[in-house]
Design an enzyme around this catalytic site. Sequence first.
Site, mmCIF file in Angstrom:
data_model
loop_
_atom_site.group_PDB
_atom_site.id
_atom_site.type_symbol
_atom_site.label_atom_id
_atom_site.label_comp_id
_atom_site.label_asym_id
_atom_site.label_seq_id
_atom_site.Cartn_x
_atom_site.Cartn_y
_atom_site.Cartn_z
ATOM 1 N N HIS A 1 45.562 -2.516 -8.365
ATOM 2 C CA HIS A 1 44.379 -2.273 -7.533
ATOM 3 C C HIS A 1 43.714 -3.592 -7.133
ATOM 4 O O HIS A 1 43.281 -3.760 -5.997
ATOM 5 C CB HIS A 1 43.376 -1.390 -8.292
ATOM 6 C CG HIS A 1 43.777 0.050 -8.369
ATOM 7 N ND1 HIS A 1 44.804 0.495 -9.157
ATOM 8 C CD2 HIS A 1 43.272 1.157 -7.741
ATOM 9 C CE1 HIS A 1 44.924 1.813 -9.032
ATOM 10 N NE2 HIS A 1 44.002 2.235 -8.181
ATOM 11 N N HIS B 1 41.600 -1.463 -17.106
ATOM 12 C CA HIS B 1 42.428 -2.660 -17.252
ATOM 13 C C HIS B 1 41.705 -3.653 -18.146
ATOM 14 O O HIS B 1 40.477 -3.668 -18.228
ATOM 15 C CB HIS B 1 42.689 -3.318 -15.895
ATOM 16 C CG HIS B 1 43.837 -2.716 -15.140
ATOM 17 N ND1 HIS B 1 45.153 -3.009 -15.418
ATOM 18 C CD2 HIS B 1 43.858 -1.840 -14.101
ATOM 19 C CE1 HIS B 1 45.933 -2.349 -14.575
ATOM 20 N NE2 HIS B 1 45.165 -1.628 -13.772
ATOM 21 N N ASP C 1 44.174 -8.736 -17.088
ATOM 22 C CA ASP C 1 44.950 -8.080 -16.032
ATOM 23 C C ASP C 1 44.353 -8.376 -14.662
ATOM 24 O O ASP C 1 45.072 -8.685 -13.704
ATOM 25 C CB ASP C 1 44.974 -6.564 -16.248
ATOM 26 C CG ASP C 1 45.570 -6.168 -17.579
ATOM 27 O OD1 ASP C 1 46.229 -7.029 -18.199
ATOM 28 O OD2 ASP C 1 45.373 -5.016 -17.997
#
Length: 410
Positions: free
Chosen positions: A296, A339, A343
Site C-alpha cells: 500500500h 504493518h 515495512d
Amino acid sequence: MREMAGNVRLWTPKQVGRWLRDEGFCDYVDLLCNKHRLDGTSLLTLSEYDLRSPPLELKVLGDIKRLMVSLRKLQKQNADVLEELGLSYDGHSPQNSTAGVDWLCNGESVRDCDAVLDTLSDDQYHQYNNGKYKQQPRRLDPEYWKTIISSVYVVFVFGFTSFVMVIVHERVPDMRTYPPLPDIFLDSVPRIPWAFAMAEACGVILCSVWLLVLLLHKHRSILLRRLCSLMGTVFMLRCITMFVTSLSVPGQHLQCTGKMYGDIWAKLQRAVAIWSGFGMTLTGVQTCGDYMFSGHTVVITMLNFFVTEYTPRSWNSIHTLSWVLNLFGIFFILAAHEHYSIDVFIAFYITTRLFLYYHTLANTRAYQQSRRARIWFPMFSFFECNVKGPVPNEYCWPFTRPAFLRRIIG
C-alpha cells in the site's frame, strides 16, 4: 588580423570573411558571409550545433571540428565580449553557459531542477534567435507497442505477487509461538480500527488524480510506460523480500493462521481473487504474512511522485494535496497496525530511490555512458532508448471532436 581581434563585435560580414580565409576556410565564406550575413557578434555566438543543423548543415566533419577549434580560440580572446552578450566562455562553447539560456527540465527552468547540463543530449541545445535562446522543439514518439509491453509486464508481476502472497500466508508464524515484534510506533499509538480503510481511500483519491493527469497529458503513453515499469519492478522486489523472510503478525487483532489451500489450483484461485480485488480490504481481500515491505505504501508513494513530477511546479494545490494524501496514507497504515514501521519505511525508501534513479537516468541520458545501468536495469534501456531528455509537461484534449462539431465551431 591580430589587431582586429579586440574589435570582433564590430566586424562586418566582409571582415568575418577575411578571418575565415586567414584560418583556411575559403570554401565557407560565401555560405556564411554572403548568404547568411554572419557578422562579428553572430560569429562569437556560433556553436557546433549551429554548423550541423539547418540552415547551415555543414557536411564535412573535419571542417566542422577545425572551424570550431579556430572559433574557440577567438571566443577565448573575446571572453569579455561574450560576457556582455550574456554568455560566459567555459573553454568549450558559449552555449554551455547557463547565463541567458532558458534550459528546461520537465517544463521548468534549470534553476528549479538538479539536472547536470553537461550530460544533456544534443536535442536540448538551443538555437540563437533575436538575442534569446529558445529550446529546439523535439518530437517524442509515443511508441504504443512498448507501453503495451510494460502493461503486460506489470499485470504479470501483480499476478505473480498475488500467488506469492498465497504462499507466504501458508507460512505465517503461529501467533502463540511468535507474538508481535517490538515496534516503537505500534507500541506508542493505539490501534484505530477504521484507519486502514482510510489509507486505501487516500490511495483511491491519488489514483483518480493521477488518471486525470495521465488522460490530459500530451505524452501519456510515455508516462504510463514509466509507471508500469517502475511499479512492476518494485513489486517484483517485494515478492522476494516477503518470500525469503516471514515476519510474525504485527497485531493480535489480525488473528492470522496458516491456511492450506490444497492443490495448486486452489492456490491459483486464491491468487486470482487477490489479484482481481487489487489486494485491498475495501474489495474484501484479507491477507497475512505479506509484511516486508508494504504494498500500500508503494502504491500511494509512487502515485504521489508521478503526480508531482508530471504536473507544472505552479500547480501548488495539486502537489500539496498529493503529499498530504501520501503522508496521511502512511500514517493510517501504521495507525491500523497492519504493518510494522520498518515495512512502511523500507517501502517508502525503495520506491522513492528507484523513481529518482530512473528519472535521473532518463532526463540526462546517462545510461548511454553507464554499462552498469544496462546490466542492473535492462528494461530501462529498452523503454527509454528513444526518449531523449526530460518529458515536457504539455497537455491536450485526448479526444477528437466529431466532424459536425468541427464544422460548427470552425
